[in-house]
Design an enzyme around this catalytic site. Sequence first.
Site, PDB file in Angstrom:
ATOM      1  N   HIS A  77      46.450  30.354  -1.426  1.00 24.07           N
ATOM      2  CA  HIS A  77      46.499  31.709  -0.848  1.00 24.07           C
ATOM      3  C   HIS A  77      45.097  32.309  -0.794  1.00 24.07           C
ATOM      4  O   HIS A  77      44.273  32.088  -1.692  1.00 24.07           O
ATOM      5  CB  HIS A  77      47.476  32.618  -1.606  1.00 24.07           C
ATOM      6  CG  HIS A  77      47.141  32.880  -3.035  1.00 24.07           C
ATOM      7  ND1 HIS A  77      46.270  33.881  -3.439  1.00 24.07           N
ATOM      8  CD2 HIS A  77      47.576  32.291  -4.191  1.00 24.07           C
ATOM      9  CE1 HIS A  77      46.188  33.898  -4.755  1.00 24.07           C
ATOM     10  NE2 HIS A  77      46.965  32.948  -5.240  1.00 24.07           N
ATOM     11  N   ASP A  79      44.162  35.639  -0.686  1.00 27.66           N
ATOM     12  CA  ASP A  79      43.892  36.925  -1.326  1.00 27.66           C
ATOM     13  C   ASP A  79      43.613  36.763  -2.809  1.00 27.66           C
ATOM     14  O   ASP A  79      43.904  35.727  -3.409  1.00 27.66           O
ATOM     15  CB  ASP A  79      45.060  37.884  -1.121  1.00 27.66           C
ATOM     16  CG  ASP A  79      46.378  37.356  -1.689  1.00 27.66           C
ATOM     17  OD1 ASP A  79      46.635  36.144  -1.557  1.00 27.66           O
ATOM     18  OD2 ASP A  79      47.142  38.142  -2.268  1.00 27.66           O
ATOM     19  N   GLU A 146      49.721  36.955  -1.359  1.00 31.05           N
ATOM     20  CA  GLU A 146      50.477  36.327  -2.440  1.00 31.05           C
ATOM     21  C   GLU A 146      50.501  37.202  -3.680  1.00 31.05           C
ATOM     22  O   GLU A 146      51.530  37.312  -4.367  1.00 31.05           O
ATOM     23  CB  GLU A 146      49.845  34.967  -2.770  1.00 31.05           C
ATOM     24  CG  GLU A 146      50.666  34.100  -3.724  1.00 31.05           C
ATOM     25  CD  GLU A 146      50.305  34.292  -5.203  1.00 31.05           C
ATOM     26  OE1 GLU A 146      50.979  33.697  -6.057  1.00 31.05           O
ATOM     27  OE2 GLU A 146      49.357  35.055  -5.507  1.00 31.05           O
ATOM     28  N   HIS A 459      43.868  37.744 -13.170  1.00 28.55           N
ATOM     29  CA  HIS A 459      44.383  39.092 -12.896  1.00 28.55           C
ATOM     30  C   HIS A 459      43.712  40.156 -13.767  1.00 28.55           C
ATOM     31  O   HIS A 459      44.187  41.287 -13.817  1.00 28.55           O
ATOM     32  CB  HIS A 459      45.907  39.174 -13.065  1.00 28.55           C
ATOM     33  CG  HIS A 459      46.662  38.322 -12.097  1.00 28.55           C
ATOM     34  ND1 HIS A 459      48.027  38.384 -11.964  1.00 28.55           N
ATOM     35  CD2 HIS A 459      46.252  37.385 -11.201  1.00 28.55           C
ATOM     36  CE1 HIS A 459      48.422  37.518 -11.042  1.00 28.55           C
ATOM     37  NE2 HIS A 459      47.349  36.907 -10.571  1.00 28.55           N
TER      38      HIS A 459
END
Length: 487
Positions: A77, A79, A146, A459
């Site tokens: 993905h 992003d 995603e 994250h």
Amino acid sequence: MNQHLDTLTPALVWRHFRTLCNTPRPSGHEAALVALLEDWAEGMGIAHDRDAFGNLRLRKAATPGYEGVPGLILQGHLDMVAQANAGHEHDFQRDPINTYVANGWLHANGTTLGADNGLGVAAILALLEDPDLTHGPLEALFTLEEETSMGGALQLADNWLEGTRLLNLDSEDHGEVFIGCAGGADVVVDAQLPTKALESDECVLKLSLTGLKGGHSGMDIHQPLGNANRLLVRVLRALEHVDARLLDYRGGTLRNAIPREAFAEIALPSDEQQEALTIINELAQTLRRELGSGDDGMQLVAESLSPQQDVEPLTLDASVMLVAALHVAPCGVERMSADVPGVVETSNNLGVVSLAKGRFHLCALVRSLHDSAVAAMADRFKALFGLIGARVNVENSYPGWVPNPDGELLERFKACHQALLGKEPEVKVIHAGLECGILGSKYPHLDMISFGPTIRGAHSPDERVELATVDEFWRLLRTLVEALAKP
């Protein structure tokens, strides 16, 4: 920017990763990167197209003589999660990611790094560019959004992909290969709650809970990490003793990142302010003891604000009900798997919570290896927050990826891993939500595995990737693609 990446090996991979670092790509803002990759493909003579959602596919013809080999899909993905440390100014839609190397790891300065899933994407681009690679027909599938909704995978065009085998390069543990993952859904709660004007004898305090590590709400949910929303709500619950009314709340920024910070403003009788500060200070010490070394940076601070007469906190009853609902809402690991030892089966992350002018909003991310458990957890939220008159919607549901331990692709990967690294990989199921479950529901014939280099702190601004594992990841990927071109 990031010129030092050109000195790292494997050079092809790091050159493409540098491009990704220099091209802003938070979820929902991948257009500039897509256009750049299309221009690159044009220059390389690689076919490209998009589906209606905007997912990008690049296609490279087989090495002459290998046209009959089953098609291979390489998937990642585009992003990245946009998270920055408090006080670190960074515009994720304009500014490049500023990287540095320390002790064998690549980090970003004050922000997420984007190794999730930038290194997988970079490795795919490097494969397409590699002039010495022997391969069958290759498709590179780059999905969008995603990290926020799985939107690209959920909206992927039917009957578009041609390959029969798929390598997902979005895993974060070198030496392991994943053959299954959790499904999930967003639980979104909204309510307009009653407010009452600030009383003349009330004061306002601002509470700031900061300094937590945060992390990936799937892969790190079992770690001894604090959830800022869970902890600050506990403080608010204790402050009901002094008739505190919630005025404003902001906690977390992404439903798939364990919240690192939360902030609240409360109104309370002025003659109770000192008692409130005592409660807060005592709880700060208690919470730090409980968190221990697992999350030892927590800070809980209270400061007095000048009250504005036009503000309206929640009524005392509404404040008590909301805080109680948040206090008992599921958060963290709900159940460990009985069939896959050591793997979380079901969890929930209280990711984003806000309150402003009586408008309450919550977005939680429920994950489970069983779709039925996702539905059951979502229904608990409906039952709980329905008691305070809130609207609860379940959105962006995606299925889990059912493991296939007997797949041919897995056996070929294990053989390559043994030959190249001298040992077989650990075969695992992951609690995070890989796109494989969605892709498999749309293309049930696909034989799939997922693997990648070692990434930690995804994250969060602590995200980092171990450089040595990137080199081994690249050699393993390249070896596997060449092996799959042979009978």
